[in-house]
Design a protein around this motif. Structure first.
Motif, PDB file in Angstrom:
ATOM      1  N   VAL A   1      -3.204   2.531   2.909  1.00 46.58           N
ATOM      2  CA  VAL A   1      -2.128   3.172   3.678  1.00 46.58           C
ATOM      3  C   VAL A   1      -1.405   4.192   2.809  1.00 46.58           C
ATOM      4  O   VAL A   1      -1.087   5.305   3.254  1.00 46.58           O
ATOM      5  N   PHE A   2      -1.173   3.820   1.558  1.00 46.83           N
ATOM      6  CA  PHE A   2      -0.499   4.721   0.630  1.00 46.83           C
ATOM      7  C   PHE A   2      -1.304   5.998   0.417  1.00 46.83           C
ATOM      8  O   PHE A   2      -0.757   7.113   0.479  1.00 46.83           O
ATOM      9  N   VAL A   3      -2.596   5.860   0.179  1.00 42.31           N
ATOM     10  CA  VAL A   3      -3.450   7.029  -0.070  1.00 42.31           C
ATOM     11  C   VAL A   3      -3.457   7.961   1.143  1.00 42.31           C
ATOM     12  O   VAL A   3      -3.293   9.188   1.019  1.00 42.31           O
ATOM     13  N   VAL A   4      -3.624   7.377   2.328  1.00 40.85           N
ATOM     14  CA  VAL A   4      -3.668   8.190   3.550  1.00 40.85           C
ATOM     15  C   VAL A   4      -2.333   8.892   3.777  1.00 40.85           C
ATOM     16  O   VAL A   4      -2.290  10.082   4.129  1.00 40.85           O
ATOM     17  N   CYS A   5      -1.235   8.178   3.563  1.00 41.24           N
ATOM     18  CA  CYS A   5       0.089   8.773   3.788  1.00 41.24           C
ATOM     19  C   CYS A   5       0.370   9.905   2.804  1.00 41.24           C
ATOM     20  O   CYS A   5       0.962  10.928   3.174  1.00 41.24           O
ATOM     21  N   VAL A   6      -0.052   9.741   1.563  1.00 41.56           N
ATOM     22  CA  VAL A   6       0.127  10.819   0.583  1.00 41.56           C
ATOM     23  C   VAL A   6      -0.683  12.047   0.991  1.00 41.56           C
ATOM     24  O   VAL A   6      -0.185  13.188   0.944  1.00 41.56           O
ATOM     25  N   LEU A   7      -1.918  11.828   1.415  1.00 40.57           N
ATOM     26  CA  LEU A   7      -2.759  12.952   1.838  1.00 40.57           C
ATOM     27  C   LEU A   7      -2.172  13.655   3.057  1.00 40.57           C
ATOM     28  O   LEU A   7      -2.172  14.896   3.140  1.00 40.57           O
ATOM     29  N   LEU A   8      -1.647  12.876   4.001  1.00 45.13           N
ATOM     30  CA  LEU A   8      -1.062  13.479   5.197  1.00 45.13           C
ATOM     31  C   LEU A   8       0.267  14.164   4.884  1.00 45.13           C
ATOM     32  O   LEU A   8       0.635  15.132   5.555  1.00 45.13           O
ATOM     33  N   THR A   9       0.973  13.669   3.880  1.00 52.89           N
ATOM     34  CA  THR A   9       2.184  14.371   3.438  1.00 52.89           C
ATOM     35  C   THR A   9       1.821  15.738   2.877  1.00 52.89           C
ATOM     36  O   THR A   9       2.487  16.749   3.160  1.00 52.89           O
ATOM     37  N   LEU A  10       0.763  15.782   2.091  1.00 56.26           N
ATOM     38  CA  LEU A  10       0.278  17.065   1.569  1.00 56.26           C
ATOM     39  C   LEU A  10      -0.197  17.966   2.708  1.00 56.26           C
ATOM     40  O   LEU A  10       0.049  19.176   2.704  1.00 56.26           O
ATOM     41  N   PHE A  11      -0.855  17.355   3.689  1.00 57.90           N
ATOM     42  CA  PHE A  11      -1.346  18.119   4.834  1.00 57.90           C
ATOM     43  C   PHE A  11      -0.204  18.740   5.634  1.00 57.90           C
ATOM     44  O   PHE A  11      -0.333  19.846   6.175  1.00 57.90           O
ATOM     45  N   SER A  12       0.931  18.046   5.701  1.00 55.71           N
ATOM     46  CA  SER A  12       2.062  18.559   6.481  1.00 55.71           C
ATOM     47  C   SER A  12       2.600  19.873   5.923  1.00 55.71           C
ATOM     48  O   SER A  12       3.200  20.663   6.657  1.00 55.71           O
ATOM     49  N   GLY A  13       2.414  20.099   4.632  1.00 54.73           N
ATOM     50  CA  GLY A  13       2.899  21.334   4.033  1.00 54.73           C
ATOM     51  C   GLY A  13       4.405  21.404   3.882  1.00 54.73           C
ATOM     52  O   GLY A  13       4.957  22.480   3.617  1.00 54.73           O
ATOM     53  N   SER A  14       5.077  20.274   4.024  1.00 56.69           N
ATOM     54  CA  SER A  14       6.534  20.251   3.904  1.00 56.69           C
ATOM     55  C   SER A  14       6.931  20.119   2.438  1.00 56.69           C
ATOM     56  O   SER A  14       6.592  19.134   1.778  1.00 56.69           O
TER      57      SER A  14
ATOM     58  N   THR B   1      -1.523  12.366  14.785  1.00 51.68           N
ATOM     59  CA  THR B   1      -2.262  13.094  13.752  1.00 51.68           C
ATOM     60  C   THR B   1      -3.518  13.740  14.322  1.00 51.68           C
ATOM     61  O   THR B   1      -3.862  14.878  13.967  1.00 51.68           O
ATOM     62  N   VAL B   2      -4.192  13.034  15.221  1.00 49.67           N
ATOM     63  CA  VAL B   2      -5.400  13.588  15.847  1.00 49.67           C
ATOM     64  C   VAL B   2      -5.056  14.837  16.656  1.00 49.67           C
ATOM     65  O   VAL B   2      -5.759  15.858  16.589  1.00 49.67           O
TER      66      VAL B   2
ATOM     67  N   VAL C   1       8.218  11.535   7.588  1.00 54.08           N
ATOM     68  CA  VAL C   1       7.758  10.214   8.029  1.00 54.08           C
ATOM     69  C   VAL C   1       6.634   9.711   7.135  1.00 54.08           C
ATOM     70  O   VAL C   1       6.617   8.544   6.715  1.00 54.08           O
ATOM     71  N   MET C   2       5.692  10.579   6.818  1.00 54.73           N
ATOM     72  CA  MET C   2       4.569  10.168   5.979  1.00 54.73           C
ATOM     73  C   MET C   2       5.023   9.836   4.555  1.00 54.73           C
ATOM     74  O   MET C   2       4.528   8.881   3.942  1.00 54.73           O
ATOM     75  N   ALA C   3       5.954  10.598   4.024  1.00 56.36           N
ATOM     76  CA  ALA C   3       6.477  10.298   2.690  1.00 56.36           C
ATOM     77  C   ALA C   3       7.219   8.962   2.694  1.00 56.36           C
ATOM     78  O   ALA C   3       7.119   8.171   1.745  1.00 56.36           O
ATOM     79  N   PHE C   4       7.943   8.707   3.761  1.00 59.93           N
ATOM     80  CA  PHE C   4       8.668   7.444   3.892  1.00 59.93           C
ATOM     81  C   PHE C   4       7.692   6.266   3.948  1.00 59.93           C
ATOM     82  O   PHE C   4       7.885   5.240   3.274  1.00 59.93           O
ATOM     83  N   LEU C   5       6.625   6.413   4.724  1.00 57.32           N
ATOM     84  CA  LEU C   5       5.623   5.348   4.811  1.00 57.32           C
ATOM     85  C   LEU C   5       4.884   5.173   3.486  1.00 57.32           C
ATOM     86  O   LEU C   5       4.506   4.053   3.119  1.00 57.32           O
TER      87      LEU C   5
ATOM     88  N   SER D   1       9.976  14.558  -2.040  1.00 64.09           N
ATOM     89  CA  SER D   1      10.230  13.129  -1.830  1.00 64.09           C
ATOM     90  C   SER D   1       9.187  12.283  -2.545  1.00 64.09           C
ATOM     91  O   SER D   1       9.508  11.248  -3.150  1.00 64.09           O
ATOM     92  N   LEU D   2       7.936  12.723  -2.486  1.00 65.52           N
ATOM     93  CA  LEU D   2       6.881  12.005  -3.205  1.00 65.52           C
ATOM     94  C   LEU D   2       7.120  12.027  -4.709  1.00 65.52           C
ATOM     95  O   LEU D   2       6.924  11.015  -5.398  1.00 65.52           O
ATOM     96  N   VAL D   3       7.537  13.176  -5.214  1.00 67.42           N
ATOM     97  CA  VAL D   3       7.785  13.295  -6.656  1.00 67.42           C
ATOM     98  C   VAL D   3       8.873  12.321  -7.096  1.00 67.42           C
ATOM     99  O   VAL D   3       8.710  11.562  -8.070  1.00 67.42           O
ATOM    100  N   PHE D   4       9.992  12.314  -6.380  1.00 65.15           N
ATOM    101  CA  PHE D   4      11.088  11.410  -6.734  1.00 65.15           C
ATOM    102  C   PHE D   4      10.692   9.950  -6.521  1.00 65.15           C
ATOM    103  O   PHE D   4      11.141   9.064  -7.256  1.00 65.15           O
ATOM    104  N   MET D   5       9.852   9.708  -5.523  1.00 59.25           N
ATOM    105  CA  MET D   5       9.380   8.343  -5.285  1.00 59.25           C
ATOM    106  C   MET D   5       8.598   7.834  -6.493  1.00 59.25           C
ATOM    107  O   MET D   5       8.822   6.713  -6.971  1.00 59.25           O
ATOM    108  N   PHE D   6       7.692   8.657  -7.006  1.00 55.19           N
ATOM    109  CA  PHE D   6       6.902   8.250  -8.171  1.00 55.19           C
ATOM    110  C   PHE D   6       7.790   8.050  -9.401  1.00 55.19           C
ATOM    111  O   PHE D   6       7.586   7.115 -10.186  1.00 55.19           O
TER     112      PHE D   6
END
Length: 254
Positions: free
Chosen positions: A224-237, A169-170, A203-207, A243-248
């Motif tokens: 971990v959940f908050v960071v992974c959600v933010l990084l999923t948004l950051f990925s722009g995928s 990520t860095v 990967v971030m959505a899975f985590l 995947s996040l929507v269906f997960m919720f």
């Protein structure tokens, strides 16, 4: 099980094969890779250190990079370690578990069988074989491997995997800054570790899903959940976002 009296002769024959390929310059990289995998798998199986091997795989998977070898393009070292893991798990199933896991959990194997028609009618046979082999390696190595570890009271090493994602990520943020945070460039900022932003987002959505499921156990998973959600948004995928929507939705229903 390989007997002690047979093992030295078997490995001697394999190394003689390697020597022959070196002499005639015939696929020596492939043979050496094969011998290395077999040697690692045999040592891990004899020592009973499958847990340590899976931990190493979790730590090195995000940090693996794609290399072009004479016989194939491979991600190293994860494809090397995962192949050895699959061999260890296969030996464990055959020699210790008597195939009981295959009878109790047959769906992954049935899923792998569905690859056969695609292989038979494929116009890119090499690509189809590698794709099927990689899926088989990961199913045997990590699905059934995690079952083997669970029977020993060992959980999958999520922490090493998450830690390994930090430098990835860095590096991505550094690349993004180099391109002046231009969103057009985001698809390639995760290289050489992830081929595209969709892989990183997946990967971030899975985590995030794993962290959401572990809320009741440890409060640390909330962060971990908050960071992974933010990084999923950051990925722009977009696929990862869906995947996040269906997960919720599934979490709310369950």
């Amino acid at each position: 099980m390989i007997q002690k009296t047979i093992a030295p002769f078997a490995f001697s024959a394999l190394f003689l094969l390697l020597a022959g390929t070196l002499y005639w310059d015939l696929y020596w990289e492939l043979v050496w890779s094969f011998l290395s995998v077999v040697g690692l798998a045999y040592g891990v199986y004899k020592k009973g250190t499958l847990g340590q091997l899976v931990c190493a795989a979790a730590l090195l998977a995000p940090l693996s990079i794609k290399l072009s070898l004479p016989f194939a393009d491979v991600y190293l070292p994860i494809e090397f370690i995962s192949t050895a893991t699959a061999v260890v798990v296969f030996l464990t199933i055959v020699n210790a578990a008597k195939g009981i896991w295959l009878r109790k959990f047959p769906l992954p194997l049935l899923w792998l069988i569905t690859f056969l028609p695609g292989i038979c009618f494929s116009e890119l046979l090499d690509a189809s074989l590698k794709f099927s082999a990689l899926n088989g390696i990961f199913v045997v190595g990590f699905y059934y491997g995690c079952i083997a570890l669970a029977e020993r009271g060992i959980r999958f090493p999520y922490l090493p995997y998450i830690i390994a994602l930090i430098p990835v990520t860095v590096v991505a943020l550094y690349h993004f800054a180099q391109f002046e945070f231009n969103p057009i460039t985001i698809s390639g900022i995760f290289k050489p570790f992830f081929y595209s932003h969709t892989m990183y987002g997946a990967v971030m959505a899975f985590l995030a899903a794993i962290a959401l499921g572990n809320f009741p156990h440890r409060s640390l998973w909330k962060w971990v959940f908050v960071v992974c959600v933010l990084l999923t948004l950051f990925s722009g995928s977009r696929a990862a976002l869906w995947s996040l929507v269906f997960m919720f939705l599934l979490y709310a229903l369950v």
